[in-house]
Design a protein around this motif. Structure first.
Motif, PDB file in Angstrom:
ATOM      1  N   ASN A 292      -5.284   5.721  26.890  1.00 44.98           N
ATOM      2  CA  ASN A 292      -4.703   4.917  25.813  1.00 44.98           C
ATOM      3  C   ASN A 292      -3.210   5.171  25.685  1.00 44.98           C
ATOM      4  O   ASN A 292      -2.415   4.228  25.597  1.00 44.98           O
ATOM      5  N   ALA A 293      -2.815   6.435  25.677  1.00 40.14           N
ATOM      6  CA  ALA A 293      -1.387   6.750  25.588  1.00 40.14           C
ATOM      7  C   ALA A 293      -0.651   6.268  26.831  1.00 40.14           C
ATOM      8  O   ALA A 293       0.487   5.784  26.744  1.00 40.14           O
ATOM      9  N   PHE A 294      -1.285   6.412  27.996  1.00 46.04           N
ATOM     10  CA  PHE A 294      -0.681   5.935  29.241  1.00 46.04           C
ATOM     11  C   PHE A 294      -0.391   4.440  29.155  1.00 46.04           C
ATOM     12  O   PHE A 294       0.660   3.967  29.599  1.00 46.04           O
ATOM     13  N   ASN A 295      -1.297   3.674  28.579  1.00 44.43           N
ATOM     14  CA  ASN A 295      -1.117   2.231  28.487  1.00 44.43           C
ATOM     15  C   ASN A 295      -0.169   1.818  27.369  1.00 44.43           C
ATOM     16  O   ASN A 295       0.528   0.804  27.492  1.00 44.43           O
ATOM     17  N   CYS A 296      -0.150   2.578  26.289  1.00 34.51           N
ATOM     18  CA  CYS A 296       0.639   2.182  25.117  1.00 34.51           C
ATOM     19  C   CYS A 296       2.109   2.561  25.210  1.00 34.51           C
ATOM     20  O   CYS A 296       2.943   1.977  24.518  1.00 34.51           O
ATOM     21  N   THR A 297       2.450   3.533  26.030  1.00 33.11           N
ATOM     22  CA  THR A 297       3.806   4.056  26.033  1.00 33.11           C
ATOM     23  C   THR A 297       4.810   3.237  26.841  1.00 33.11           C
ATOM     24  O   THR A 297       5.907   2.951  26.358  1.00 33.11           O
ATOM     25  N   PRO A 298       4.517   2.835  28.070  1.00 38.50           N
ATOM     26  CA  PRO A 298       5.524   2.107  28.865  1.00 38.50           C
ATOM     27  C   PRO A 298       5.828   0.725  28.291  1.00 38.50           C
ATOM     28  O   PRO A 298       5.061   0.179  27.484  1.00 38.50           O
ATOM     29  N   LEU A 299       6.929   0.157  28.758  1.00 37.94           N
ATOM     30  CA  LEU A 299       7.233  -1.226  28.397  1.00 37.94           C
ATOM     31  C   LEU A 299       6.129  -2.150  28.905  1.00 37.94           C
ATOM     32  O   LEU A 299       5.702  -3.075  28.212  1.00 37.94           O
ATOM     33  N   ALA A 300       5.641  -1.898  30.123  1.00 42.23           N
ATOM     34  CA  ALA A 300       4.556  -2.695  30.701  1.00 42.23           C
ATOM     35  C   ALA A 300       3.757  -1.823  31.654  1.00 42.23           C
ATOM     36  O   ALA A 300       4.252  -0.796  32.135  1.00 42.23           O
ATOM     37  N   VAL A 301       2.522  -2.237  31.919  1.00 42.96           N
ATOM     38  CA  VAL A 301       1.680  -1.554  32.909  1.00 42.96           C
ATOM     39  C   VAL A 301       1.283  -2.568  33.974  1.00 42.96           C
ATOM     40  O   VAL A 301       1.228  -3.775  33.720  1.00 42.96           O
ATOM     41  N   LEU A 302       1.000  -2.044  35.164  1.00 43.55           N
ATOM     42  CA  LEU A 302       0.731  -2.896  36.319  1.00 43.55           C
ATOM     43  C   LEU A 302      -0.705  -2.742  36.790  1.00 43.55           C
ATOM     44  O   LEU A 302      -1.224  -1.629  36.867  1.00 43.55           O
ATOM     45  N   ASN A 303      -1.326  -3.862  37.117  1.00 44.56           N
ATOM     46  CA  ASN A 303      -2.614  -3.846  37.805  1.00 44.56           C
ATOM     47  C   ASN A 303      -2.406  -4.324  39.236  1.00 44.56           C
ATOM     48  O   ASN A 303      -1.763  -5.351  39.470  1.00 44.56           O
ATOM     49  N   VAL A 304      -2.944  -3.569  40.196  1.00 41.85           N
ATOM     50  CA  VAL A 304      -2.889  -3.962  41.607  1.00 41.85           C
ATOM     51  C   VAL A 304      -4.306  -3.919  42.161  1.00 41.85           C
ATOM     52  O   VAL A 304      -4.924  -2.852  42.229  1.00 41.85           O
TER      53      VAL A 304
ATOM     54  N   ALA B  21      -6.067  -1.732  29.571  1.00 40.83           N
ATOM     55  CA  ALA B  21      -4.699  -2.034  29.158  1.00 40.83           C
ATOM     56  C   ALA B  21      -4.682  -3.057  28.025  1.00 40.83           C
ATOM     57  O   ALA B  21      -3.973  -2.889  27.024  1.00 40.83           O
ATOM     58  N   ALA B  22      -5.483  -4.117  28.183  1.00 39.86           N
ATOM     59  CA  ALA B  22      -5.536  -5.127  27.127  1.00 39.86           C
ATOM     60  C   ALA B  22      -6.070  -4.537  25.837  1.00 39.86           C
ATOM     61  O   ALA B  22      -5.597  -4.866  24.740  1.00 39.86           O
ATOM     62  N   GLY B  23      -7.060  -3.657  25.942  1.00 35.10           N
ATOM     63  CA  GLY B  23      -7.614  -3.027  24.751  1.00 35.10           C
ATOM     64  C   GLY B  23      -6.631  -2.146  24.018  1.00 35.10           C
ATOM     65  O   GLY B  23      -6.745  -1.929  22.806  1.00 35.10           O
ATOM     66  N   ALA B  24      -5.651  -1.629  24.747  1.00 35.49           N
ATOM     67  CA  ALA B  24      -4.602  -0.811  24.141  1.00 35.49           C
ATOM     68  C   ALA B  24      -3.427  -1.659  23.675  1.00 35.49           C
ATOM     69  O   ALA B  24      -2.417  -1.123  23.225  1.00 35.49           O
ATOM     70  N   ALA B  25      -3.544  -2.982  23.788  1.00 36.73           N
ATOM     71  CA  ALA B  25      -2.474  -3.922  23.437  1.00 36.73           C
ATOM     72  C   ALA B  25      -1.237  -3.690  24.287  1.00 36.73           C
ATOM     73  O   ALA B  25      -0.101  -3.865  23.832  1.00 36.73           O
ATOM     74  N   ALA B  26      -1.448  -3.303  25.537  1.00 35.36           N
ATOM     75  CA  ALA B  26      -0.335  -3.122  26.471  1.00 35.36           C
ATOM     76  C   ALA B  26       0.065  -4.462  27.066  1.00 35.36           C
ATOM     77  O   ALA B  26      -0.748  -5.378  27.197  1.00 35.36           O
ATOM     78  N   CYS B  27       1.316  -4.557  27.453  1.00 33.93           N
ATOM     79  CA  CYS B  27       1.773  -5.719  28.196  1.00 33.93           C
ATOM     80  C   CYS B  27       1.416  -5.492  29.656  1.00 33.93           C
ATOM     81  O   CYS B  27       1.938  -4.588  30.304  1.00 33.93           O
ATOM     82  N   LEU B  28       0.522  -6.313  30.174  1.00 34.75           N
ATOM     83  CA  LEU B  28       0.007  -6.137  31.526  1.00 34.75           C
ATOM     84  C   LEU B  28       0.662  -7.116  32.484  1.00 34.75           C
ATOM     85  O   LEU B  28       0.733  -8.317  32.219  1.00 34.75           O
ATOM     86  N   ILE B  29       1.116  -6.581  33.627  1.00 35.52           N
ATOM     87  CA  ILE B  29       1.539  -7.395  34.760  1.00 35.52           C
ATOM     88  C   ILE B  29       0.489  -7.199  35.844  1.00 35.52           C
ATOM     89  O   ILE B  29       0.155  -6.067  36.191  1.00 35.52           O
ATOM     90  N   THR B  30      -0.040  -8.265  36.378  1.00 33.70           N
ATOM     91  CA  THR B  30      -1.054  -8.153  37.432  1.00 33.70           C
ATOM     92  C   THR B  30      -0.643  -8.923  38.670  1.00 33.70           C
ATOM     93  O   THR B  30       0.066  -9.931  38.583  1.00 33.70           O
ATOM     94  N   ASP B  31      -1.058  -8.420  39.824  1.00 37.60           N
ATOM     95  CA  ASP B  31      -0.923  -9.214  41.043  1.00 37.60           C
ATOM     96  C   ASP B  31      -1.796 -10.449  40.905  1.00 37.60           C
ATOM     97  O   ASP B  31      -2.786 -10.460  40.176  1.00 37.60           O
ATOM     98  N   ALA B  32      -1.426 -11.497  41.610  1.00 40.53           N
ATOM     99  CA  ALA B  32      -2.140 -12.773  41.475  1.00 40.53           C
ATOM    100  C   ALA B  32      -3.465 -12.737  42.216  1.00 40.53           C
ATOM    101  O   ALA B  32      -3.558 -12.232  43.332  1.00 40.53           O
ATOM    102  N   TRP B  33      -4.524 -13.262  41.579  1.00 38.40           N
ATOM    103  CA  TRP B  33      -5.819 -13.425  42.222  1.00 38.40           C
ATOM    104  C   TRP B  33      -6.565 -14.554  41.521  1.00 38.40           C
ATOM    105  O   TRP B  33      -6.360 -14.821  40.341  1.00 38.40           O
ATOM    106  N   GLU B  34      -7.402 -15.224  42.287  1.00 34.09           N
ATOM    107  CA  GLU B  34      -8.112 -16.381  41.759  1.00 34.09           C
ATOM    108  C   GLU B  34      -9.050 -15.967  40.632  1.00 34.09           C
ATOM    109  O   GLU B  34      -9.762 -14.980  40.725  1.00 34.09           O
TER     110      GLU B  34
END
Length: 362
Positions: free
Chosen positions: A246-258, A277-290
Motif C-alpha cells: 500500500n505504501a509502495f503504491n501510494c507514495t510515488p507520483l505514479a506506478v507502472l504495470n508491465v 495499485a487501483a485499490g490504493a488510489a495510485a495513478c497507474l501507467i500500464t503497457d498496452a494490452w487488449e
C-alpha cells in the motif's frame, strides 16, 4: 462444501505472484461457507519469507517437497467436494494434477486453475503428452485468472469441457489507500520479479523511460534485479513484502504495470498489481494490452503506454493533481466492479450450478 486446493503458496508472496489472488478469492469463498484446505510445498524458501500467518478462514497445510509429502497430501483429496490443482506450484506439478484425478471422489468437482494460461497453452501446443492435455477429459473445468476469449477458445480447442476466466481483483481489506513512506519516494515505481519473459518489456517500458528522464527518480522492487545494469536515477529495493504494497503504491507520483510477454500477447490479463495499485488510489501507467477497457478506462482511470517513450511522456506531463484524480477514479471503478467479492460470487454460482443438480438427483 469442502475444497482441497493444491497451489504454490498461500502464506508467502516470495517468488509467488499468485498469493494475493489466492488470498482474496479463498477468503471470500470461506465467507460463503466453503471449508478450505490449502496445500503448499516447503520449497523455494517461501516459508522463510512468510508475509501472513496461517489464516482463520482456511486450513493451511505445508508439506515436505518430497514423495512422502506428496502422497500424504494427495490422500486428503478424497475428503473434498471440490479439488483444485493450480499451476506453477514448482514441484510435483505433473504428479499433483494426475493425483487429484486419481485420489478425488467420483462425485467431486475436479478443477485445473491456471494462473498463467498463456504460458501453459504454449507448452501444450509444443507437447502432445503435456499433463494438462492428458488430463482434460478427467477435469470438470479449467479456471484461469486471465486471458479472455483467446484463452477460452484455445482451452476448448484442446477439449476442455468448460473454461472460465476468474480475473484478478481487489481485496479492499488488505489493499487500500495508506500514508506515504519516504522509502518509496519516486516519480515512477515498478514492482515485479525479474523473469525471462518480462525482462525485455521492463527494459523497454521502465528502464528506457528512466534513461529518457535523467532528472526524474525511478524505483524498482522485486527479486532478481540486483545484478541488472540500470540508469543512475533508478533505485532498487529487492523484495517488497505484501504489507508494504500500500505504501509502495501510494507514495510515488505514479506506478507502472508491465505485463509478461505471454500475457501481453493474449490480452485480457490484468496482473494483481493492477488492482492493488487501483485499490490504493495510485495513478497507474500500464503497457498496452487488449482488453484493458474491461477493467479501467484509459486516460481517466489509467494511463496506457505503447512503449518506453510513451511512459516517459506520461511521467513528464503528469501533475500531482492529475495523478490524484486518475487514482481516485480507478479506486471507484474497482470497488464498484472488481473486488474479490465480485469474483467469489461468480465462482460460487458456477460451482453450485454444477454440483447441486447432481446432488438433488441423488
Amino acid at each position: 462444501m469442502k475444497i482441497a486446493f493444491y497451489g504454490s503458496s498461500l502464506l508467502s508472496s516470495y517468488w509467488n505472484g499468485a498469493a494475493t489472488y489466492y488470498r482474496g478469492l479463498l477468503r471470500d469463498l470461506a465467507g460463503r461457507g466453503y471449508q478450505i484446505t490449502f496445500y503448499e510445498p516447503d520449497a523455494f524458501d517461501r516459508q522463510k519469507h512468510r508475509d501472513i500467518d496461517p489464516p482463520e478462514w482456511a486450513r493451511s497445510v505445508v508439506y515436505e517437497a518430497n514423495e512422502e509429502g506428496l502422497r500424504s497430501v494427495l490422500q486428503e483429496a478424497k475428503a473434498a467436494d471440490i479439488v483444485v490443482k493450480a499451476n506453477g506450484v514448482g514441484v510435483f506439478d505433473t504428479e499433483l494434477l494426475e493425483g487429484i484425478v486419481t485420489h478425488s471422489r467420483d462425485d467431486a468437482l475436479r478443477i485445473f486453475w491456471d494462473v498463467d494460461a498463456a504460458a501453459t497453452l504454449d507448452e501444450m501446443r509444443a507437447d502432445e503428452s503435456h499433463v494438462v492435455r492428458r488430463t482434460l477429459d478427467d477435469l470438470d473445468m479449467v479456471l484461469t485468472y486471465g486471458g479472455g476469449p483467446p484463452v477460452i477458445s484455445a482451452y476448448e480447442g484442446f477439449g476442455a469441457r468448460r473454461c472460465v476466466p476468474i480475473y484478478n481483483a481487489l481485496d479492499p481489506t488488505t489493499h487500500h489507500p495508506a500514508d506515504a513512506d519516504p522509502a518509496f519516494a519516486s516519480d515512477l515505481a515498478f514492482l515485479g520479479n525479474r523473469l525471462p519473459d518480462r525482462e525485455a518489456r521492463v527494459e523497454e517500458f521502465f528502464l528506457r523511460a528512466a534513461a529518457a528522464l535523467p532528472e526524474r527518480s525511478f524505483l524498482i522492487g522485486g527479486n532478481g534485479w540486483d545484478s541488472k545494469p540500470m540508469p543512475a536515477n533508478v533505485r532498487h529495493l529487492g523484495h517488497v513484502y505484501t504489507h508494504q504494497h500500500n505504501a509502495f503504491n501510494c507514495t510515488p507520483l505514479a506506478v507502472l504495470n508491465v505485463a509478461r510477454d505471454s500475457m501481453a500477447d493474449v490480452g485480457f490479463s490484468p496482473a494483481t498489481r493492477v488492482f492493488e495499485a487501483a485499490g490504493a488510489a495510485a495513478c497507474l501507467i500500464t503497457d498496452a494490452w487488449e482488453g484493458i477497457e474491461q477493467f479501467l478506462e484509459p486516460d481517466s482511470e489509467v494511463l496506457v503506454a505503447r512503449d518506453g517513450q510513451d511512459v516517459a511522456d506520461h511521467v513528464a506531463a503528469l501533475t500531482p493533481e492529475r495523478a490524484k484524480a486518475i487514482g481516485a477514479a480507478a479506486l471507484r471503478r474497482v470497488l464498484a466492479e472488481h473486488t474479490y467479492t465480485h469474483r467469489g460470487e461468480q465462482v460460487d454460482a458456477l460451482w453450485k450450478s454444477l454440483l447441486q443438480p447432481e446432488r438433488s438427483a441423488a
